[in-house]
Motif scaffolding. Structure first.
Motif, PDB file in Angstrom:
ATOM      1  N   PRO A  52      25.471  46.824  11.780  1.00 31.10           N
ATOM      2  CA  PRO A  52      24.289  46.719  10.909  1.00 31.10           C
ATOM      3  C   PRO A  52      23.362  45.571  11.298  1.00 31.10           C
ATOM      4  O   PRO A  52      22.210  45.540  10.886  1.00 31.10           O
ATOM      5  CB  PRO A  52      24.880  46.489   9.513  1.00 31.10           C
ATOM      6  N   ALA A  53      23.861  44.629  12.115  1.00 31.04           N
ATOM      7  CA  ALA A  53      23.032  43.504  12.541  1.00 31.04           C
ATOM      8  C   ALA A  53      22.096  43.874  13.679  1.00 31.04           C
ATOM      9  O   ALA A  53      21.142  43.152  13.958  1.00 31.04           O
ATOM     10  CB  ALA A  53      23.917  42.334  12.966  1.00 31.04           C
ATOM     11  N   ASN A  54      22.360  44.980  14.367  1.00 31.52           N
ATOM     12  CA  ASN A  54      21.492  45.385  15.472  1.00 31.52           C
ATOM     13  C   ASN A  54      20.115  45.802  14.958  1.00 31.52           C
ATOM     14  O   ASN A  54      20.006  46.366  13.870  1.00 31.52           O
ATOM     15  CB  ASN A  54      22.123  46.541  16.250  1.00 31.52           C
ATOM     16  N   ASP A  55      19.088  45.553  15.772  1.00 32.15           N
ATOM     17  CA  ASP A  55      17.720  45.832  15.333  1.00 32.15           C
ATOM     18  C   ASP A  55      17.292  47.284  15.509  1.00 32.15           C
ATOM     19  O   ASP A  55      16.503  47.796  14.729  1.00 32.15           O
ATOM     20  CB  ASP A  55      16.744  44.936  16.105  1.00 32.15           C
ATOM     21  N   MET A  56      17.791  47.935  16.583  1.00 34.23           N
ATOM     22  CA  MET A  56      17.298  49.283  16.885  1.00 34.23           C
ATOM     23  C   MET A  56      17.607  50.315  15.789  1.00 34.23           C
ATOM     24  O   MET A  56      16.788  51.196  15.539  1.00 34.23           O
ATOM     25  CB  MET A  56      17.851  49.756  18.234  1.00 34.23           C
ATOM     26  N   PRO A  57      18.771  50.245  15.126  1.00 33.71           N
ATOM     27  CA  PRO A  57      19.027  51.231  14.066  1.00 33.71           C
ATOM     28  C   PRO A  57      17.962  51.187  12.962  1.00 33.71           C
ATOM     29  O   PRO A  57      17.456  52.230  12.538  1.00 33.71           O
ATOM     30  CB  PRO A  57      20.407  50.834  13.546  1.00 33.71           C
ATOM     31  N   GLY A  58      17.589  49.983  12.527  1.00 32.11           N
ATOM     32  CA  GLY A  58      16.542  49.862  11.511  1.00 32.11           C
ATOM     33  C   GLY A  58      15.210  50.387  12.029  1.00 32.11           C
ATOM     34  O   GLY A  58      14.471  51.082  11.327  1.00 32.11           O
ATOM     35  N   GLY A  86      -1.104  51.397  11.936  1.00 29.33           N
ATOM     36  CA  GLY A  86      -0.565  50.052  11.964  1.00 29.33           C
ATOM     37  C   GLY A  86       0.946  50.049  12.083  1.00 29.33           C
ATOM     38  O   GLY A  86       1.614  50.999  11.684  1.00 29.33           O
ATOM     39  N   TYR A  87       1.465  48.975  12.650  1.00 33.15           N
ATOM     40  CA  TYR A  87       2.909  48.852  12.854  1.00 33.15           C
ATOM     41  C   TYR A  87       3.300  47.384  12.786  1.00 33.15           C
ATOM     42  O   TYR A  87       2.466  46.503  13.033  1.00 33.15           O
ATOM     43  CB  TYR A  87       3.307  49.399  14.227  1.00 33.15           C
ATOM     44  N   ALA A  88       4.541  47.106  12.475  1.00 31.37           N
ATOM     45  CA  ALA A  88       5.057  45.727  12.576  1.00 31.37           C
ATOM     46  C   ALA A  88       6.568  45.743  12.502  1.00 31.37           C
ATOM     47  O   ALA A  88       7.169  46.531  11.752  1.00 31.37           O
ATOM     48  CB  ALA A  88       4.495  44.854  11.459  1.00 31.37           C
ATOM     49  N   TYR A  89       7.196  44.899  13.332  1.00 29.51           N
ATOM     50  CA  TYR A  89       8.623  44.622  13.179  1.00 29.51           C
ATOM     51  C   TYR A  89       8.758  43.116  13.016  1.00 29.51           C
ATOM     52  O   TYR A  89       8.477  42.357  13.939  1.00 29.51           O
ATOM     53  CB  TYR A  89       9.434  45.126  14.374  1.00 29.51           C
ATOM     54  N   GLU A  90       9.121  42.690  11.828  1.00 26.17           N
ATOM     55  CA  GLU A  90       9.246  41.260  11.518  1.00 26.17           C
ATOM     56  C   GLU A  90      10.712  40.911  11.374  1.00 26.17           C
ATOM     57  O   GLU A  90      11.492  41.677  10.783  1.00 26.17           O
ATOM     58  CB  GLU A  90       8.514  40.933  10.208  1.00 26.17           C
ATOM     59  N   LYS A  91      11.092  39.747  11.900  1.00 30.34           N
ATOM     60  CA  LYS A  91      12.507  39.369  11.885  1.00 30.34           C
ATOM     61  C   LYS A  91      12.635  37.872  11.620  1.00 30.34           C
ATOM     62  O   LYS A  91      11.982  37.070  12.283  1.00 30.34           O
ATOM     63  CB  LYS A  91      13.129  39.721  13.241  1.00 30.34           C
ATOM     64  N   GLN A  92      13.459  37.521  10.664  1.00 32.52           N
ATOM     65  CA  GLN A  92      13.806  36.119  10.444  1.00 32.52           C
ATOM     66  C   GLN A  92      15.179  35.878  11.052  1.00 32.52           C
ATOM     67  O   GLN A  92      16.142  36.588  10.748  1.00 32.52           O
ATOM     68  CB  GLN A  92      13.836  35.830   8.937  1.00 32.52           C
ATOM     69  N   LYS A  93      15.272  34.913  11.947  1.00 30.90           N
ATOM     70  CA  LYS A  93      16.565  34.561  12.534  1.00 30.90           C
ATOM     71  C   LYS A  93      16.657  33.057  12.647  1.00 30.90           C
ATOM     72  O   LYS A  93      15.633  32.367  12.660  1.00 30.90           O
ATOM     73  CB  LYS A  93      16.756  35.245  13.883  1.00 30.90           C
ATOM     74  N   ARG A  94      17.873  32.539  12.747  1.00 26.84           N
ATOM     75  CA  ARG A  94      18.059  31.095  12.749  1.00 26.84           C
ATOM     76  C   ARG A  94      17.642  30.488  14.079  1.00 26.84           C
ATOM     77  O   ARG A  94      17.217  29.343  14.161  1.00 26.84           O
ATOM     78  CB  ARG A  94      19.524  30.745  12.455  1.00 26.84           C
ATOM     79  N   LYS A  95      17.831  31.251  15.153  1.00 27.11           N
ATOM     80  CA  LYS A  95      17.526  30.759  16.488  1.00 27.11           C
ATOM     81  C   LYS A  95      17.393  31.964  17.416  1.00 27.11           C
ATOM     82  O   LYS A  95      17.823  33.065  17.039  1.00 27.11           O
ATOM     83  CB  LYS A  95      18.651  29.848  16.992  1.00 27.11           C
ATOM     84  N   ILE A  96      16.828  31.743  18.594  1.00 19.67           N
ATOM     85  CA  ILE A  96      16.776  32.793  19.607  1.00 19.67           C
ATOM     86  C   ILE A  96      18.206  33.277  19.861  1.00 19.67           C
ATOM     87  O   ILE A  96      19.124  32.470  19.984  1.00 19.67           O
ATOM     88  CB  ILE A  96      16.180  32.248  20.922  1.00 19.67           C
ATOM     89  N   GLY A  97      18.360  34.579  19.952  1.00 14.79           N
ATOM     90  CA  GLY A  97      19.680  35.121  20.258  1.00 14.79           C
ATOM     91  C   GLY A  97      20.480  35.467  19.012  1.00 14.79           C
ATOM     92  O   GLY A  97      21.499  36.133  19.108  1.00 14.79           O
ATOM     93  N   ASP A  98      20.019  35.003  17.856  1.00 16.09           N
ATOM     94  CA  ASP A  98      20.769  35.299  16.641  1.00 16.09           C
ATOM     95  C   ASP A  98      20.396  36.677  16.121  1.00 16.09           C
ATOM     96  O   ASP A  98      19.329  37.211  16.433  1.00 16.09           O
ATOM     97  CB  ASP A  98      20.445  34.245  15.574  1.00 16.09           C
ATOM     98  N   TYR A  99      21.312  37.225  15.326  1.00 14.01           N
ATOM     99  CA  TYR A  99      20.975  38.448  14.597  1.00 14.01           C
ATOM    100  C   TYR A  99      20.077  38.078  13.425  1.00 14.01           C
ATOM    101  O   TYR A  99      19.953  36.914  13.048  1.00 14.01           O
ATOM    102  CB  TYR A  99      22.252  39.136  14.114  1.00 14.01           C
TER     103      TYR A  99
END
Lengths: 162, 284
Positions: B121-127, B178-191
């Motif tokens: 569920p942490a992977n981005d592509m499924p969402g 219009g489109y957007a994929y927004e992601k909050q993560k703690r650091k590069i490489g994080d889920y």
């Protein structure tokens, strides 16, 4: 579990290893071929110290089986420059103090090499994004970024004068 | 960290992969980019006796844009998704999302097929595939079949894919608007602590089509039907955005972990969904 032959071209030299399928590329390079430039850092694909160039891609060799690299062309830091003839990136890391303990440096430079192949004129932001898979706990990155930007400029100069 | 011993196979065709899976059953696993599987093998959390490398199967690679349909082979890497200009025209949300996955080295090897099929569920592509309303193409001993991405995920690591099947490709309609994929993560490489994909089409000041989906905010990716219903037909004004954000957060079901407690994650989900809708609106 049978051993298998893995043929690779490493730094321009053809090699043929007989190894277990579970051997990771970093261990094949370091322990079976004696190529100890790429380092084992976190061993969990986070830190990038084990970065090598595989078929024109920067990869973390702790998260690639040597079996997957069968037939691949591999370049490590040893293939980029030598103590007598440093690569421009190595020169610039030296000049701009882009390293302190040096543990991350081979991976950092090998990654920077591919980044500049793909984008010879990166902005500072592009350099930072491009080396985001390599961690350095000493420098604070400032001088690494400076060294890579300077190396890009130098490499372009050399290309133009050629 | 070294994985347990296994036998290694590198077949050339999908049929050969299916044959090996049939032969070795539960003891076999396929490997794509390996950046989810190898770490698990190194920690000896997975007991695999037979590893089938999909890297030699040319039929699983490549991006085809045919009319309005985009088909992406399972072994296409995130790096290829990012650098393919035709894909960036047909569905720019793919590049935007792919650039936020892991780090450069991981993206050279990480594949779209591995990312969607693993069921993490942490992977981005499924969402993202929920957002796009994608179709998954599976191959098994009885031939091929398709499953809607929105029907594929049952629980964390449990999907509609049978053990003797592999995912061969994903397909979806090219996007407009219009489109957007927004992601909050703690650091590069994080889920993601929270991430959201949004598509928004406006016609004469009114929203004619929308899609909203969430990443890592439940044990599966979440398609937000209620939020979509609120947006479609509205002018996507601040009131509609607030209502859609609330509807999306209401269907999220995050668990507390190192990224924060449940309340914090729901708060971040609200911030991220709002940003994604507003970014999509500004591009519509």
């Amino acid at each position: 579990m049978e051993k298998m032959h893995v043929k690779m071209n490493v730094n321009g030299k053809e090699v043929d290893l007989l190894t277990e399928p579970r051997t990771l590329l970093i261990h094949a390079l370091r322990e079976e071929l004696g190529i100890t430039g790429p380092h084992v850092g976190c061993s969990s694909s986070h830190c990038g110290a084990c970065t090598v160039d595989m078929n024109g891609m920067s990869v973390k060799s702790c998260t690639v089986f040597a079996a997957q690299a069968n037939g691949a062309e591999i370049t490590t830091i040893e293939g980029l420059g030598s103590p007598d003839a440093l690569h421009v990136l190595q020169e610039m890391f030296k000049e701009h103090h882009g390293l302190q303990c040096g543990y991350c440096t081979p991976g950092m430079i090998t990654r920077a090499y591919r980044l500049l192949q793909e984008n010879p004129n990166p902005t500072e932001e592009e350099v930072r994004f491009g080396i985001a898979g390599n961690l350095c706990r000493c420098t604070g990155y400032q001088n690494i970024v400076k060294a890579i930007l300077e190396a890009a400029a130098k490499m372009n100069e050399i290309k133009e004068s050629a | 960290m070294v994985p347990g011993a296994f036998n290694y196979y590198r077949p050339d065709t999908v049929d050969d992969v299916i044959g090996l899976l049939g032969e070795w059953g539960d003891d076999a696993r396929v490997i794509a980019g390996g950046h989810s599987l190898i770490p698990v093998m190194k920690q000896r959390l997975s007991d695999i006796s037979h590893l089938i490398d999909l890297g030699g199967v040319e039929a699983l690679k490549g991006i085809i844009i045919d009319g309005g349909t985009v088909t992406i082979g399972a072994m296409t890497t995130q790096h290829e998704l990012i650098t393919n200009d035709a894909l960036a025209s047909a569905a720019p949300i793919i590049r935007e999302a792919s650039l936020q996955i892991a780090d450069p080295q991981v993206r050279y090897l990480g594949t779209i097929g591995g990312n969607v099929a693993n069921g993490d569920p942490a992977n981005d592509m499924p969402g993202l595939m929920q957002t796009l309303g994608a179709t998954y193409h599976l191959a098994g001993p009885n031939g091929g079949r398709t499953v809607a991405a929105r029907d594929f995920y049952e629980a964390a690591y449990f999907t509609a894919r049978e053990d003797d099947e592999i995912l061969t490709a994903v397909s979806f309609a090219a996007t407009s608007g219009g489109y957007a994929y927004e992601k909050q993560k703690r650091k590069i490489g994080d889920y993601a602590t929270a991430a959201a994909g949004v598509l928004l089409t406006m016609h004469g000041g009114s929203c004619s089509a929308a899609s909203v989906a969430l990443t890592n905010l439940s044990d599966t990716p979440v398609y937000c039907t209620d939020a979509v219903d609120i947006l479609v037909g509205s002018s996507v004004d601040d009131e509609a955005v607030a209502a859609a954000v609330k509807a999306a957060v209401d269907v999220s079901d995050p668990v507390a972990d190192t990224r924060g407690p449940v309340d914090f994650k729901k708060y971040v989900a609200g911030v991220i969904v709002k940003k994604a809708i507003e970014s999509a609106r500004s591009r519509a």
